[in-house]
Design an enzyme around this catalytic site. Structure first.
Site, mmCIF file in Angstrom:
data_model
loop_
_atom_site.group_PDB
_atom_site.id
_atom_site.type_symbol
_atom_site.label_atom_id
_atom_site.label_comp_id
_atom_site.label_asym_id
_atom_site.label_seq_id
_atom_site.Cartn_x
_atom_site.Cartn_y
_atom_site.Cartn_z
ATOM 1 N N TRP A 270 -2.779 4.084 7.405
ATOM 2 C CA TRP A 270 -2.860 5.407 6.757
ATOM 3 C C TRP A 270 -1.535 6.144 6.841
ATOM 4 O O TRP A 270 -1.289 7.070 6.066
ATOM 5 C CB TRP A 270 -3.940 6.262 7.430
ATOM 6 C CG TRP A 270 -5.331 5.825 7.122
ATOM 7 C CD1 TRP A 270 -6.199 5.184 7.968
ATOM 8 C CD2 TRP A 270 -6.040 5.981 5.888
ATOM 9 N NE1 TRP A 270 -7.391 4.935 7.331
ATOM 10 C CE2 TRP A 270 -7.327 5.430 6.054
ATOM 11 C CE3 TRP A 270 -5.713 6.550 4.648
ATOM 12 C CZ2 TRP A 270 -8.280 5.414 5.037
ATOM 13 C CZ3 TRP A 270 -6.662 6.533 3.633
ATOM 14 C CH2 TRP A 270 -7.929 5.971 3.839
ATOM 15 N N ASP B 28 1.348 -10.361 7.310
ATOM 16 C CA ASP B 28 2.484 -9.441 7.375
ATOM 17 C C ASP B 28 3.649 -9.950 6.527
ATOM 18 O O ASP B 28 3.849 -11.155 6.401
ATOM 19 C CB ASP B 28 2.922 -9.304 8.848
ATOM 20 C CG ASP B 28 3.825 -8.103 9.057
ATOM 21 O OD1 ASP B 28 3.907 -7.240 8.157
ATOM 22 O OD2 ASP B 28 4.476 -8.030 10.111
ATOM 23 N N HIS C 15 2.378 -6.757 -2.170
ATOM 24 C CA HIS C 15 0.950 -6.782 -1.841
ATOM 25 C C HIS C 15 0.169 -7.555 -2.918
ATOM 26 O O HIS C 15 -0.756 -8.298 -2.609
ATOM 27 C CB HIS C 15 0.392 -5.355 -1.729
ATOM 28 C CG HIS C 15 0.985 -4.571 -0.591
ATOM 29 N ND1 HIS C 15 1.097 -5.073 0.686
ATOM 30 C CD2 HIS C 15 1.505 -3.310 -0.524
ATOM 31 C CE1 HIS C 15 1.648 -4.162 1.477
ATOM 32 N NE2 HIS C 15 1.919 -3.092 0.759
ATOM 33 N N LEU D 256 -18.995 -19.923 3.765
ATOM 34 C CA LEU D 256 -17.819 -19.331 4.421
ATOM 35 C C LEU D 256 -18.113 -17.845 4.571
ATOM 36 O O LEU D 256 -18.536 -17.209 3.608
ATOM 37 C CB LEU D 256 -16.559 -19.525 3.555
ATOM 38 C CG LEU D 256 -15.338 -18.662 3.926
ATOM 39 C CD1 LEU D 256 -14.781 -19.065 5.299
ATOM 40 C CD2 LEU D 256 -14.223 -18.801 2.870
HETATM 41 C C1 FPP Z 1 1.472 -6.228 5.620
HETATM 42 O O1 FPP Z 1 2.675 -6.340 4.905
HETATM 43 C C2 FPP Z 1 0.319 -6.210 4.762
HETATM 44 C C3 FPP Z 1 -0.557 -5.177 4.652
HETATM 45 C C4 FPP Z 1 -0.458 -3.908 5.346
HETATM 46 C C5 FPP Z 1 -1.706 -5.246 3.780
HETATM 47 C C6 FPP Z 1 -2.363 -6.551 3.605
HETATM 48 C C7 FPP Z 1 -2.784 -6.589 2.234
HETATM 49 C C8 FPP Z 1 -2.702 -7.622 1.407
HETATM 50 C C9 FPP Z 1 -2.305 -8.986 1.773
HETATM 51 C C10 FPP Z 1 -3.003 -7.361 0.005
HETATM 52 C C11 FPP Z 1 -4.230 -7.863 -0.532
HETATM 53 C C12 FPP Z 1 -5.363 -8.041 0.394
HETATM 54 C C13 FPP Z 1 -6.561 -8.361 -0.074
HETATM 55 C C14 FPP Z 1 -7.679 -8.623 0.857
HETATM 56 C C15 FPP Z 1 -6.795 -8.457 -1.507
HETATM 57 P P1 FPP Z 1 3.757 -5.192 5.116
HETATM 58 O O2 FPP Z 1 3.583 -4.259 4.001
HETATM 59 O O3 FPP Z 1 3.618 -4.588 6.469
HETATM 60 O O4 FPP Z 1 5.071 -5.992 5.002
HETATM 61 P P2 FPP Z 1 6.479 -5.648 5.677
HETATM 62 O O5 FPP Z 1 6.299 -5.824 7.172
HETATM 63 O O6 FPP Z 1 7.387 -6.660 5.095
HETATM 64 O O7 FPP Z 1 6.815 -4.242 5.304
#
Ligand code: FPP
Length: 248
Positions: free
Chosen positions: A67, A18, A35, A129
């Site tokens: 989504w 997160d 991301h 892994l």
């Molecule tokens: C949360 O940050 C993250 C996600 C919803 C997506 C997780 C995805 C990645 C780490 C990108 C790449 C993943 C792979 C497997 C290549 P947020 O957007 O909720 O952050 P915020 O709370 O600061 O808004």
């Protein structure tokens, strides 16, 4: 930093990644930039697990709830996943990493699903892994699906209702042949489980970091492991019972 005791490593680590959006916002960039940088943390933490011989790493990459984000962010996340799977497959093969998917395939864009299936197929013989991506995943949905499948097996005579034990139920989950997670890490300073591995995390140690996911790299992962190794895992017993168990 204290050193890691290889004999006390978790067998399965789950991570709620997160803070990508906030990381980008702090830099006056769009959320996608966060991301993208988060994907670099994914690579680094996975390499670290491989190096330490932690056999299972499960990452929450896209939840059922994700989504609801703006369409442009959702499609950028799919595109990032697609590129990540393509660019990382050679290293996964080279390092004998097995990729698996936890979640509902329905709804995942066709091209991403095809890429995911290809990577899963090409790495299916490896076991150094097991890297699992929870994509279009929800813990409650997983439990409901398992309950439905068990009910179906009862209806069709393959099981009796009284056959249902912890182990039997676990065998109906996406993680049927995995050990339960020993350690769940959440970055981004929140204290929620957000529908992640709800059944499996029953006895997991929880570790929360104030750091945003793109800042969570090898050093921070090692710190989490050191913290984990300092925990007393009691599984419902008293501390004294555990001491006498270890001298039995
Ligand atoms: C949360 O940050 C993250 C996600 C919803 C997506 C997780 C995805 C990645 C780490 C990108 C790449 C993943 C792979 C497997 C290549 P947020 O957007 O909720 O952050 P915020 O709370 O600061 O808004």
């Amino acid at each position: 930093m204290q050193s890691i005791d290889p004999a006390k490593l978790p067998r399965h680590v789950g991570i709620i990644m997160d803070g990508n959006g906030r990381w980008a916002k702090q830099r006056f960039r769009n959320r996608i930039f966060g991301h993208e940088e988060g994907a670099n943390s994914v690579r680094e933490v996975a390499r670290c697990c491989r190096k330490l011989e932690i056999p299972y790493l499960t990452l929450y990459a896209f939840s059922k709830e994700n989504w609801q984000r703006p369409k442009s962010e959702v499609s950028a996340l799919w595109s990032l996943l697609d590129r990540f799977l393509e660019s990382e497959l050679p290293e996964m093969v080279d390092k004998e990493i097995r990729l698996r998917h936890l979640g509902d395939p329905e709804g995942i864009p066709e091209d991403v699903l095809a890429r995911l299936r290809k990577a899963i197929d090409e790495t299916s013989g490896f076991d150094k892994l097991t890297l699992s991506l929870a994509i279009n995943y929800g813990g409650r949905q997983e439990i409901l699906l398992a309950a439905r499948k068990f009910a179906q097996d009862v209806q069709e005579g393959r099981h009796l209702p009284e056959d249902l034990t912890d182990e039997v139920f676990s065998s109906y989950l996406f993680t049927a042949d995995y050990p339960d997670p020993d350690l769940i890490i959440r970055t981004g300073g929140e204290y929620r489980v957000s529908n992640f591995l709800l059944w499996q995390l029953a006895y997991a140690e929880l570790y929360t970091s104030q750091l945003l996911w793109p800042d969570f790299r090898e050093e921070q992962f090692m710190e989490a492991l050191v913290d984990y190794q300092g925990r007393e895992r009691r599984f419902g017993k008293t501390g004294d019972q555990l001491k006498s168990d270890s001298t039995d």
